[in-house]
Motif scaffolding. Sequence first.
Motif, PDB file in Angstrom:
ATOM      1  N   SER A  25      13.458  23.992  20.277  1.00 34.79           N
ATOM      2  CA  SER A  25      14.586  25.081  20.169  1.00 34.79           C
ATOM      3  C   SER A  25      15.746  24.515  19.438  1.00 34.79           C
ATOM      4  O   SER A  25      16.547  25.186  18.547  1.00 34.79           O
ATOM      5  CB  SER A  25      15.013  25.439  21.331  1.00 34.79           C
ATOM      6  OG  SER A  25      15.627  24.383  22.309  1.00 34.79           O
ATOM      7  N   GLN A  26      16.159  23.252  19.364  1.00 33.48           N
ATOM      8  CA  GLN A  26      17.303  22.654  18.685  1.00 33.48           C
ATOM      9  C   GLN A  26      17.164  22.561  17.120  1.00 33.48           C
ATOM     10  O   GLN A  26      17.920  23.033  16.249  1.00 33.48           O
ATOM     11  CB  GLN A  26      17.651  21.117  19.229  1.00 33.48           C
ATOM     12  CG  GLN A  26      18.244  21.071  20.563  1.00 33.48           C
ATOM     13  CD  GLN A  26      17.215  20.808  21.614  1.00 33.48           C
ATOM     14  OE1 GLN A  26      15.964  21.618  21.538  1.00 33.48           O
ATOM     15  NE2 GLN A  26      17.205  20.274  22.510  1.00 33.48           N
ATOM     16  N   TYR A  81      18.110  25.988  16.245  1.00 30.89           N
ATOM     17  CA  TYR A  81      19.678  26.112  16.184  1.00 30.89           C
ATOM     18  C   TYR A  81      20.149  25.796  15.009  1.00 30.89           C
ATOM     19  O   TYR A  81      21.139  25.978  14.489  1.00 30.89           O
ATOM     20  CB  TYR A  81      20.068  25.608  17.427  1.00 30.89           C
ATOM     21  CG  TYR A  81      19.780  26.060  18.693  1.00 30.89           C
ATOM     22  CD1 TYR A  81      19.027  27.328  18.674  1.00 30.89           C
ATOM     23  CD2 TYR A  81      19.725  25.363  19.911  1.00 30.89           C
ATOM     24  CE1 TYR A  81      18.788  27.702  20.168  1.00 30.89           C
ATOM     25  CE2 TYR A  81      19.336  25.653  21.207  1.00 30.89           C
ATOM     26  CZ  TYR A  81      18.906  26.726  21.338  1.00 30.89           C
ATOM     27  OH  TYR A  81      18.223  27.369  22.503  1.00 30.89           O
ATOM     28  N   THR A  85      22.381  27.629  12.087  1.00 28.83           N
ATOM     29  CA  THR A  85      23.593  27.172  11.606  1.00 28.83           C
ATOM     30  C   THR A  85      23.788  26.892  10.168  1.00 28.83           C
ATOM     31  O   THR A  85      24.587  27.559   9.409  1.00 28.83           O
ATOM     32  CB  THR A  85      23.992  25.864  12.440  1.00 28.83           C
ATOM     33  OG1 THR A  85      23.940  26.080  13.756  1.00 28.83           O
ATOM     34  CG2 THR A  85      25.322  25.177  11.841  1.00 28.83           C
ATOM     35  N   ILE A  89      26.102  20.878  16.172  1.00 29.18           N
ATOM     36  CA  ILE A  89      24.841  21.002  16.266  1.00 29.18           C
ATOM     37  C   ILE A  89      23.865  20.042  15.555  1.00 29.18           C
ATOM     38  O   ILE A  89      22.773  19.649  15.929  1.00 29.18           O
ATOM     39  CB  ILE A  89      24.228  22.296  15.839  1.00 29.18           C
ATOM     40  CG1 ILE A  89      23.013  22.841  16.422  1.00 29.18           C
ATOM     41  CG2 ILE A  89      24.287  22.668  14.323  1.00 29.18           C
ATOM     42  CD1 ILE A  89      22.609  22.965  17.883  1.00 29.18           C
ATOM     43  N   ILE A 110      22.802  24.286  23.644  1.00 27.50           N
ATOM     44  CA  ILE A 110      23.445  25.828  23.346  1.00 27.50           C
ATOM     45  C   ILE A 110      24.974  25.613  23.036  1.00 27.50           C
ATOM     46  O   ILE A 110      25.548  26.539  22.090  1.00 27.50           O
ATOM     47  CB  ILE A 110      22.958  26.818  24.494  1.00 27.50           C
ATOM     48  CG1 ILE A 110      21.579  26.891  24.214  1.00 27.50           C
ATOM     49  CG2 ILE A 110      23.847  27.966  24.507  1.00 27.50           C
ATOM     50  CD1 ILE A 110      21.011  27.528  25.485  1.00 27.50           C
ATOM     51  N   LEU A 138      25.661  24.602  19.648  1.00 29.11           N
ATOM     52  CA  LEU A 138      25.333  25.693  18.592  1.00 29.11           C
ATOM     53  C   LEU A 138      26.568  26.778  18.755  1.00 29.11           C
ATOM     54  O   LEU A 138      26.967  27.428  17.674  1.00 29.11           O
ATOM     55  CB  LEU A 138      24.075  26.744  19.099  1.00 29.11           C
ATOM     56  CG  LEU A 138      23.640  27.728  18.234  1.00 29.11           C
ATOM     57  CD1 LEU A 138      23.514  27.360  16.748  1.00 29.11           C
ATOM     58  CD2 LEU A 138      22.542  28.500  19.086  1.00 29.11           C
TER      59      LEU A 138
END
Length: 155
Positions: free
Chosen positions: A57-58, A61, A65, A98, A142, A145
């Motif tokens: 998931s990172q 993110y 961005t 992020i 999160i 982000l």
Amino acid sequence: MTLGTIIALAGAAMAALLACIGSARGVGIACEAGNAVVAEDPSKAGKALLLEALPGSQGIYGFVTAFMVLMNVGVIGGPVAELTLAQGLYLFVACMPIAFVGLWSAVYQGKVCATGMNILAKKPDDSIKGVTAAALVETYAIFSLLVSLLLILNF
């Protein structure tokens, strides 16, 4: 293209690059442990897949961005803006939360997911405890982000 624009684009690249490197490493760590569990009991593949995918998931993110910066700069959907040095530095700095938290949280989340595989291997009915522990690490990704996106949206 101005120096400010180039610096802003470098920030976008760093957000995507570092967060994706972290995700690749984190997913790799989790998959190594998951493969061992699935080799012993193939019926656990579905639950292992959840733990294996979480550190990815990172990278998403970081991509989101970078996409937001590219839209603000005009690379996507318009003429490329001629940013001042200060504007470029602002967007570069906005990408850093992020970029760095995405890098490190994905690696640590991969380690947490790998230990969650031990729960899955020994007590499959309790495997959600491993997912919950991994979600705690996700919280900080999160937060970073949100900080990056709030800075970009207020540009």
